[in-house]
Structures are given as structure tokens and as C-alpha cells.
Design a protein around this motif. Sequence first.
Motif, PDB file in Angstrom:
ATOM      1  N   GLU A  94       0.816  -1.216   0.000  1.00 15.48           N
ATOM      2  CA  GLU A  94       0.000   0.000   0.000  1.00 15.48           C
ATOM      3  C   GLU A  94       0.848   1.263   0.000  1.00 15.48           C
ATOM      4  O   GLU A  94       0.410   2.315  -0.486  1.00 15.48           O
ATOM      5  CB  GLU A  94      -0.981   0.023   1.175  1.00 15.48           C
ATOM      6  CG  GLU A  94      -0.364  -0.260   2.527  1.00 15.48           C
ATOM      7  CD  GLU A  94      -0.538  -1.707   2.951  1.00 15.48           C
ATOM      8  OE1 GLU A  94      -0.840  -1.928   4.146  1.00 15.48           O
ATOM      9  OE2 GLU A  94      -0.372  -2.613   2.108  1.00 15.48           O
ATOM     10  N   ARG A  97       1.658   1.636  -3.646  1.00 14.81           N
ATOM     11  CA  ARG A  97       0.444   2.057  -4.336  1.00 14.81           C
ATOM     12  C   ARG A  97       0.173   3.544  -4.112  1.00 14.81           C
ATOM     13  O   ARG A  97      -0.202   4.269  -5.047  1.00 14.81           O
ATOM     14  CB  ARG A  97      -0.744   1.223  -3.869  1.00 14.81           C
ATOM     15  CG  ARG A  97      -2.039   1.534  -4.619  1.00 14.81           C
ATOM     16  CD  ARG A  97      -3.190   0.658  -4.133  1.00 14.81           C
ATOM     17  NE  ARG A  97      -2.930  -0.751  -4.386  1.00 14.81           N
ATOM     18  CZ  ARG A  97      -2.662  -1.648  -3.456  1.00 14.81           C
ATOM     19  NH1 ARG A  97      -2.590  -1.272  -2.173  1.00 14.81           N
ATOM     20  NH2 ARG A  97      -2.438  -2.897  -3.762  1.00 14.81           N
ATOM     21  N   PHE A  98       0.358   4.020  -2.899  1.00 19.17           N
ATOM     22  CA  PHE A  98       0.146   5.438  -2.602  1.00 19.17           C
ATOM     23  C   PHE A  98       1.051   6.320  -3.466  1.00 19.17           C
ATOM     24  O   PHE A  98       0.606   7.321  -4.046  1.00 19.17           O
ATOM     25  CB  PHE A  98       0.409   5.710  -1.121  1.00 19.17           C
ATOM     26  CG  PHE A  98       0.577   7.170  -0.791  1.00 19.17           C
ATOM     27  CD1 PHE A  98      -0.512   8.020  -0.723  1.00 19.17           C
ATOM     28  CD2 PHE A  98       1.850   7.702  -0.568  1.00 19.17           C
ATOM     29  CE1 PHE A  98      -0.349   9.370  -0.435  1.00 19.17           C
ATOM     30  CE2 PHE A  98       2.025   9.033  -0.285  1.00 19.17           C
ATOM     31  CZ  PHE A  98       0.922   9.883  -0.217  1.00 19.17           C
ATOM     32  N   GLU A 101      -0.113   6.108  -7.202  1.00 17.00           N
ATOM     33  CA  GLU A 101      -1.370   6.833  -7.417  1.00 17.00           C
ATOM     34  C   GLU A 101      -1.163   8.336  -7.342  1.00 17.00           C
ATOM     35  O   GLU A 101      -1.792   9.097  -8.090  1.00 17.00           O
ATOM     36  CB  GLU A 101      -2.401   6.404  -6.375  1.00 17.00           C
ATOM     37  CG  GLU A 101      -2.962   5.013  -6.596  1.00 17.00           C
ATOM     38  CD  GLU A 101      -3.990   4.641  -5.553  1.00 17.00           C
ATOM     39  OE1 GLU A 101      -4.089   5.347  -4.522  1.00 17.00           O
ATOM     40  OE2 GLU A 101      -4.689   3.628  -5.754  1.00 17.00           O
ATOM     41  N   THR A 102      -0.268   8.775  -6.469  1.00 17.96           N
ATOM     42  CA  THR A 102      -0.034  10.207  -6.294  1.00 17.96           C
ATOM     43  C   THR A 102       0.767  10.806  -7.443  1.00 17.96           C
ATOM     44  O   THR A 102       0.453  11.903  -7.935  1.00 17.96           O
ATOM     45  CB  THR A 102       0.701  10.461  -4.963  1.00 17.96           C
ATOM     46  OG1 THR A 102      -0.064   9.925  -3.882  1.00 17.96           O
ATOM     47  CG2 THR A 102       0.903  11.960  -4.734  1.00 17.96           C
ATOM     48  N   ARG A 104       1.737   9.233 -10.556  1.00 19.35           N
ATOM     49  CA  ARG A 104       1.505   8.846 -11.946  1.00 19.35           C
ATOM     50  C   ARG A 104       0.855   9.971 -12.755  1.00 19.35           C
ATOM     51  O   ARG A 104       1.263  10.218 -13.900  1.00 19.35           O
ATOM     52  CB  ARG A 104       0.655   7.564 -12.009  1.00 19.35           C
ATOM     53  CG  ARG A 104       0.344   7.125 -13.450  1.00 19.35           C
ATOM     54  CD  ARG A 104       1.631   6.748 -14.167  1.00 19.35           C
ATOM     55  NE  ARG A 104       1.414   6.486 -15.593  1.00 19.35           N
ATOM     56  CZ  ARG A 104       1.526   7.405 -16.550  1.00 19.35           C
ATOM     57  NH1 ARG A 104       1.800   8.659 -16.222  1.00 19.35           N
ATOM     58  NH2 ARG A 104       1.344   7.094 -17.805  1.00 19.35           N
ATOM     59  N   ARG A 141       0.423  -2.117 -13.266  1.00 18.74           N
ATOM     60  CA  ARG A 141      -0.976  -1.669 -13.283  1.00 18.74           C
ATOM     61  C   ARG A 141      -1.065  -0.156 -13.377  1.00 18.74           C
ATOM     62  O   ARG A 141      -2.084   0.382 -13.829  1.00 18.74           O
ATOM     63  CB  ARG A 141      -1.714  -2.182 -12.043  1.00 18.74           C
ATOM     64  CG  ARG A 141      -1.950  -3.682 -12.065  1.00 18.74           C
ATOM     65  CD  ARG A 141      -3.104  -4.076 -11.160  1.00 18.74           C
ATOM     66  NE  ARG A 141      -2.779  -3.948  -9.743  1.00 18.74           N
ATOM     67  CZ  ARG A 141      -2.220  -4.915  -9.018  1.00 18.74           C
ATOM     68  NH1 ARG A 141      -1.893  -6.067  -9.590  1.00 18.74           N
ATOM     69  NH2 ARG A 141      -1.974  -4.729  -7.743  1.00 18.74           N
ATOM     70  N   TYR A 142      -0.017   0.530 -12.952  1.00 21.90           N
ATOM     71  CA  TYR A 142       0.013   1.986 -13.032  1.00 21.90           C
ATOM     72  C   TYR A 142       0.899   2.482 -14.185  1.00 21.90           C
ATOM     73  O   TYR A 142       1.191   3.676 -14.271  1.00 21.90           O
ATOM     74  CB  TYR A 142       0.503   2.577 -11.702  1.00 21.90           C
ATOM     75  CG  TYR A 142      -0.518   2.442 -10.598  1.00 21.90           C
ATOM     76  CD1 TYR A 142      -1.465   3.442 -10.370  1.00 21.90           C
ATOM     77  CD2 TYR A 142      -0.549   1.313  -9.785  1.00 21.90           C
ATOM     78  CE1 TYR A 142      -2.407   3.313  -9.363  1.00 21.90           C
ATOM     79  CE2 TYR A 142      -1.485   1.175  -8.776  1.00 21.90           C
ATOM     80  CZ  TYR A 142      -2.415   2.178  -8.569  1.00 21.90           C
ATOM     81  OH  TYR A 142      -3.359   2.050  -7.572  1.00 21.90           O
TER      82      TYR A 142
END
Length: 322
Positions: A94, A97-98, A101-102, A104, A141-142
Motif C-alpha cells: 500500500e 500504491r500510494f 497513485e499520487t 503517476r 498496473r500503473y
Amino acid sequence: MLLEEVGVWPPPLHPGLAGIPASAGPRAKAPVNHRESARLWHAGPASVKIVPLKLWAISDLHVGHPENRIVVEALPAHPADWLILGGDLGEKPEHLRFVLETLRPRFAQLIWVPGNHELWALPGEPAGEDRYQGMVELCRRYGALTPEDPYPVLEGHLVAPLFTLYDYSFGPEGMDPEAAVAWARESGIVCADEVLLRPDPYPTRQDWCAARCAYSEARLERAVAAHAGPTVLVDHFPLLQELAVLPRIPRFTIWCGTKRTADWPRRFRAEVVVSGHLHIQGSKVVDGVRYEEVSLGYPRQWQWRRSSGPFLQLILPGPTPG
């Protein structure tokens, strides 16, 4: 030799990727689309200014610390440029992932390499190669590139993300790993990796390091044979022992790299080598190669050095000669 045999895609006459896909790891499902290698700014009807794209880097974000999450959330956007994420973003999926997500949406392309902290695993959690491959799939995935994907080309530079780990060889000459750990323990230092970084399915961390180095070296050899220009080598760990200098905890160097990579910058035409891990940000030139340590570090470290930034380090274009 056919281009397909060395994994170059598309062919050099076309823009896009030019690198070596993993022969022993998962292959990217499709070529990654990248933006053109230059932006055209129209200053008037008859004038065009070519502005090179930029490559930025940062590592050791350690977003398990709330203060560091704030730094990540405040990082500036460079929508046409690329960003290297040099490992130790955190200890949990996570955390990775954070960061993805921030950041990308703020960059045209992210490039990730793992640090030791990403590989930490508690009992019952995926460990070793399984944990690493899980991180690779999360990055994909990102749309982030990893050490298992084709090496991209930016502004004529082949950018090679690497994962090599360490094998305790940055200690005193001739000292085996067990003796090296005992030597470090004499000074009151034991890295948490000794408990949390399990090398499954390899017997030891040094065995995993040897396998990763052999794998990466083979890819680099084929990549530079297919690409005539300079390279940017990216690894969480320093590629040279002489750069692993930690004045406050000098014996921690045994967890900082491997001598197997000592000649890689020269052999593989590196213009720049990017690393982290040391939490001592800086730039140094060795034998004509520029080495950039791009760590943020723990809050107490970056707050003391530069509490208001800037935190991103510019890798390309490099400093103007003179």
C-alpha cells in the motif's frame, strides 16, 4: 542478428522503446507508449524552439512516515517528463500504491526499482522473489516501468532500471558474509534485513544477489549491443564500493551493494548512475561518470538538510560543461 533476438522494440528508426525484455522474468504484455523525445514550443509563426524532455529522480521516500507522505503529496508536476523512483518507497504494497497513485498523473512516465525495504516481509507474507514480482505487477498496473520490462530510451539515453541487491562484499577484503555481519555487530549495528528480508526461494541473500547480477548483466550486454548511445543505470544500491560511505555507521556498508557491479558503469557506457539507500544525497564524478544519490530519507534527515526542498533531482539533461 534479428532485432527480435535482442528484444529491441520498436526498431531504432521508430520512436519508442529500445531495450532488452526479461528473458528469465515476465515480459511486458505490450510495448509501452512514450511521448516524443522533444517538445516543440512555437514562439511565433516562423520560429520553433526544441526543448528536451527531462529525467528526474527521487528515492527513499519512506512514506510510512506521515511527514514523508506530505512531501510526496507536495512534489511538483512535470507532465511531459519522466521520474525515477529509486526504491525504499515504503515497507508495504500500500505504500508503493500510494506513491504510484499520487505521482503517476504528474509525469509522462514512472520508472521504479526496489529497495530493501520493499522486500521486507513479516511471517505469513509473500517473501523474496514472490514479493518482488508482486511489486512488479503493481507497478505495471500503473504503467510504471520496472527492472523486468524493456529498457526505454529518453533523449538518446538508454535508461536501465536494475535490481541487484547486496552480498556483503563491501566489507573488509576476504571476509565471508557471516564474518561480515559479526564485524558490523561489533560496532552495535545489525540491519533489519537480517530478519525481515527473506530471499526465498534462494538459500541466502548473497545467492539472490548473484542471480540478479547475472540476469541484469546479460540484459545490459545485449542492450548496449543494440543501442549505440549512452546509458543511465538506475539501482537502489550504489554500484561502486567507494561511494558507500556512511561516516556515522561505517560498518553498515556490508548491506550497501556488491563488488560484482564495479565495472558496469564503464562497460555499459553510463553517463549517469542513479542510486539511493545511503540517505546522503549528493553528486560525484568518478572516471568521467556522474553518480547521483537521490534519497529523501527519514524526516529527521531531510528536515535537517532542506526542510523546504527541492526534493526532486534532475538527472537529464546533465550540467552544462564549464
